[in-house]
Structures are given as C-alpha cells and as structure tokens.
Design an enzyme around this catalytic site. Structure first.
Site, short mmCIF file in Angstrom:
data_model
loop_
_atom_site.label_atom_id
_atom_site.label_comp_id
_atom_site.label_asym_id
_atom_site.label_seq_id
_atom_site.Cartn_x
_atom_site.Cartn_y
_atom_site.Cartn_z
N LYS A 50 0.76 -0.62 0.56
CA LYS A 50 -0.22 -0.04 -0.31
C LYS A 50 1.16 1.13 -0.08
O LYS A 50 1.97 0.78 1.17
CB LYS A 50 -0.77 -0.31 1.08
CG LYS A 50 -1.76 -1.21 1.27
CD LYS A 50 -2.79 -0.65 2.50
CE LYS A 50 -4.20 -2.04 2.91
NZ LYS A 50 -4.69 -2.06 2.60
N ARG A 82 -10.29 -11.46 2.73
CA ARG A 82 -10.84 -13.19 2.42
C ARG A 82 -9.86 -14.47 2.82
O ARG A 82 -10.31 -14.88 2.55
CB ARG A 82 -11.15 -12.59 0.87
CG ARG A 82 -9.91 -12.67 -0.03
CD ARG A 82 -10.26 -11.98 -1.31
NE ARG A 82 -10.82 -10.45 -1.41
CZ ARG A 82 -10.70 -9.06 -2.45
NH1 ARG A 82 -11.15 -9.76 -3.22
NH2 ARG A 82 -11.18 -8.23 -1.98
#
Length: 486
Positions: A264, A338
């Site tokens: 990020k 996830r």
C-alpha cells in the site's frame, strides 16, 4: 466513570453539568421544567434561533447564580416523530463527548422522562461509549470521562443493560484505536481471554502449530511475512438451549495490513491498525450478549494475522491450500482479508451453526459504492440477510444490501486453481470479494457485512471524537435478541 440512576427532581440536582434535551418541535418535559427554573432562558434562545433542537446540536448555558449546577447542556433531539434508537444513541453520545472535553466530576442526564426502555438503553450506551476517544496514548488527553453520571427515569434493569452495551462498544473502540505494536494477534487473543474469564465464556485459542495442524493454509500464508505469529480465537456463549445450533459471528482480524508485496502507499497504510475492526466487533458483541444474558447460543471466531513484507512473504501467483480443500490463486497480496476469512469460515462450519454473519473491513470498493457511513450486506440467503437488515434498521445503523448475481462469482474462478482472490478488474470489487467468501460457507445461511467505511471515522463526529466507532456491535446484539425469540 460511575453511572447510576436518579429519581430526584431536576431542581434537586447538585453537580457540574445538567444535560437536557429539546426537540425541533418543542422542549422535552425536563427541559421545560428547567426553563421555568432559570427564568425562561431556553425559550428565549429558541426564539432567537440560537437553539434549534436539530439533532446533535449542543448549546451551553451558564447556570444563573444560586443554581446548584455550573453549566447546562441543551442537546438537540431532532423532530420528535423521527426519534429512534440511533437518534437516542447519538444525542446522549454527543452530550458525553461535550462533557468529556471538560473537567467534570458530576453530571446528570434529563433527556426526556417518557422514553421507552429501548431508547433509554441506547442513550445510556451512547453516553458510556463516547467518553473515551482515540487519544489513549496522549499524556494530556482531549477527552476525560466524568467522574459520575446520573441518569433520570431509568430503571435499574435498563441502566444495567445500557451500561453493558456501552462497555462492549467501548471495548471494540479501544481495540481498534490501539496501535499495531500494542494490539497484534497474540495480544488480541489475550484480551479475548480476559473477556472470556470475566463473563464465564468458553474460549479456544489456536496458535500457529494448531493452525498448521488444521491445514489453515490460506490464513497462514497471509501471516508468513510477519514475525508476529497468527492466532484463531474461538469464543462460545451458551445462553440458549443445550445443543441448539449457535449463531456464528466471524471477524476479520488483520491487526496491521501493509498490503504485503502488493504494498500500500503510505497514505493508505496509516489507518491499517483498524483492519481488525471485524474481529473487535465480534468480541465486543459477544461480550454484550453475555452480559445481557440473551438466551441464545453464540460462537465468535476471530482470525488474527499481520500482513507484512519479508523474504518469506506470500507472493503473487502462489497457490494456497485452504482448510476446506479448495485451492486459491493469489493475484494480489493486498486482498488478504478474504484469505484469512476463507479458513475461519470453514472452521465456523464445524460448529454446525444455524447461520453465519461475518464482519470485515474488506474492500475500499464498498466505501466507493456506499460512502463512509454505510456498510454493505451480501448474502447467499435472502431471508437470513433480511434478519440482519431488520436488526440494523431497529438500531439505526446504516446497512445496504448489494446484489450477488452469479456472474460476479464467475470472476473469481481461476484457470489454474479452484478460485482466485480478486475479480476481473476494479468494478464490483465489494461483490466479487463476497462471492469469494461464499465459496467457503457451503449451504449454511450466511451474510457478509463489509464495514470498511463506518468502522473508523477519520474525522470527528459530534457523537464520536474520531477513530473507531464501534459500528455494528448494537446490530449484532439486536440480531442475537431476535434469534432468541424465534
């Protein structure tokens, strides 16, 4: 902070601050009584539009000489016809934030004498949870809880319920606000153990060795880049009939998310201590459900990892072997939540639950779709999702269902594994993430709540001084209450 009830007349209260409520369409009964005692000051401010009664408006009045309080806070309650649980929660929380900005030893809430118990409970919870902010590491704090709060027209039972709910929301907010070198998988598990001990809950904590033994290859892959070993917390509350299937609450607990090799940018990484808000919400909810003694069985599961970068980080193109037996192609290491949930949801199936709710700060795509204040709902069972929606509607927490059309599921099919961890491009990213999760719940009724937006307020709100909000704890408690009456 001490919170107690009072049946004293408003004229008999002696302390620092008196809090009264006013509606857009008239004074509440306590405000009207107070107005008569102070020579009509509130009415004159209404006539001059210095007070409007709009929701969450705070007006400070210096008490006249000889009066037994120093200041009066007049809190806007909005239109009386629009009053609901959220409005009551926000109004009391707004007053509490204002109180905590001052050095207050003793305050009293006289919002309205005639609120039903459910509104009073929510108001008390709002006041209890709002007095602490995100400045927990500051030497000089901007928020300081009052020494004592008195609450008018609240029965002992309602007061206890409101305090229990407020304390649970406070736990969730505190966990999310604490930094990643303070809250990481092992220390989160320690906090869960304290909750379990205090509320007589059954708890299991799976360490790295147990996770390896259980073939949780998807979760373990995310954890590989960190020196902090992962944990899976399973915490059970058995308040319902013996042997009755539990409600399963599953939380994403990425205690820091660097993005892994799909790193990020700095601006996007700053608040990634909050990427464990799903797990913190589950722990807060089960604490409240237990404290409230709701007659239902509940199991909470929190998958806890750090997603960091090292020479052993999982890589793009890796094939992971999940606990369910399905293989996963990794195409983005920043789609890690996830992958954690894939294994935790499979563990949840072992509990043979009546239904599953998972909560996760899963996608920026959900924030793009619904904004910062609304969570996304996605499901494999519309009737079960309706139950969750109705619980949210009751509490006033904003949630909106997104479509789970089959074509979104096609996007997570892989050419070289069973599934891949991202869809085909940016569009519908919140839904493709949910379709990935759906692969791991079999036929169990399941609803996914993407709380990426509302779980953390980057700017202060009148009723929350910025940082973690505790969003969805109240909805999960209401959902448990509904299951108890089925």
């Amino acid at each position: 902070m001490k919170v107690t009830g009072t049946e004293h007349k408003i004229s008999d209260f002696s302390g620092d601050v008196l809090v009264v409520g006013t509606y857009e369409d008239g004074l509440s009964p306590p405000a009207n009584q107070l107005d008569n005692l102070i020579g009509g000051s509130i009415t004159r401010l209404l006539e001059s539009n210095d007070i409007t009664g709009k929701a969450n408006e705070v007006t400070t009045i210096l008490a006249p000489g000889g009066f037994a309080v120093t200041r009066i806070f007049v809190i806007g309650l909005g239109k009386k016809e629009d009053l609901n649980q959220q409005r009551a929660y926000e109004a009391a929380a707004t007053a509490a934030v204002a109180l905590s900005a001052k050095k207050v030893e003793k305050a009293a809430f006289y919002l309205d004498d005639f609120w039903p118990s459910e509104l009073m409970e929510q108001a008390i919870a709002g006041a209890v949870s709002a007095v602490n902010g995100q400045d927990i590491y500051r030497k000089e704090k901007k928020q300081n809880p009052p020494g004592e709060i008195l609450w008018n027209a609240a029965t002992t039972e309602v007061l206890e319920r409101g305090i229990a709910l407020g304390n649970a929301i406070s736990l969730t907010r505190s966990l999310v606000n604490r930094c990643a070198n303070d809250i990481y998988p092992a220390t989160f598990a320690e906090e869960a153990a304290v909750v379990a001990e205090n509320h007589d809950l059954n708890i299991e904590v799976w360490d790295k060795a147990r996770l390896t033994e259980e073939n949780c290859g998807s979760l373990l892959a995310v954890a590989r880049g960190s020196v902090k070993d992962p944990r899976l917390v399973i915490i059970r509350y058995n308040g319902g009939k013996k042997g009755a299937p539990p409600l399963a609450l599953v939380g994403k607990g990425v205690t820091f998310d660097s993005g892994g090799l799909s790193l990020k940018p700095s601006d996007s990484m700053i608040t990634m201590k909050a990427d464990m808000a799903g797990a913190a919400t589950v722990l807060g909810a089960i604490k409240a459900i237990s404290a409230l003694k709701i007659p239902v069985n509940v199991v909470g599961l929190c998958g806890l990892v750090e997603n960091m970068v090292s020479g052993d980080s999982y890589k793009l193109g890796d094939i992971l072997h999940s606990r369910s037996g399905k293989t996963i192609e990794v195409l983005n290491t920043d789609a890690e939540g996830r992958l954690v949930l894939a294994d935790v949801l499979n563990v949840a199936l072992d509990e043979k639950p009546l239904a599953i709710v998972d909560l996760a700060t899963l996608t920026g795509a959900c924030v793009v779709a619904l904004g910062m204040d609304t969570a996304g709902l996605m499901t494999n069972e519309p009737d079960w999702c309706h139950e969750v929606e109705q619980a949210a509607l009751t509490t006033g927490e904003k949630m909106w269902q997104l479509p789970m059309y089959a074509e979104f599921g096609e996007q997570v099919k892989s050419q070289i594994a069973d599934v891949k961890n991202v869809g085909d491009g940016r569009w519908g990213g919140a839904i493709t993430a949910a379709k990935f999760l759906e692969e791991f719940v079999d036929d169990t009724p399941w609803t996914h709540i993407d709380i990426a937006g509302p779980s953390f307020a980057e700017k202060p709100k009148p009723y929350c001084g910025g940082g973690a909000t505790g969003f969805a704890v109240r909805t999960l408690v209401e959902l448990a209450r509904r299951q108890a009456t089925r």
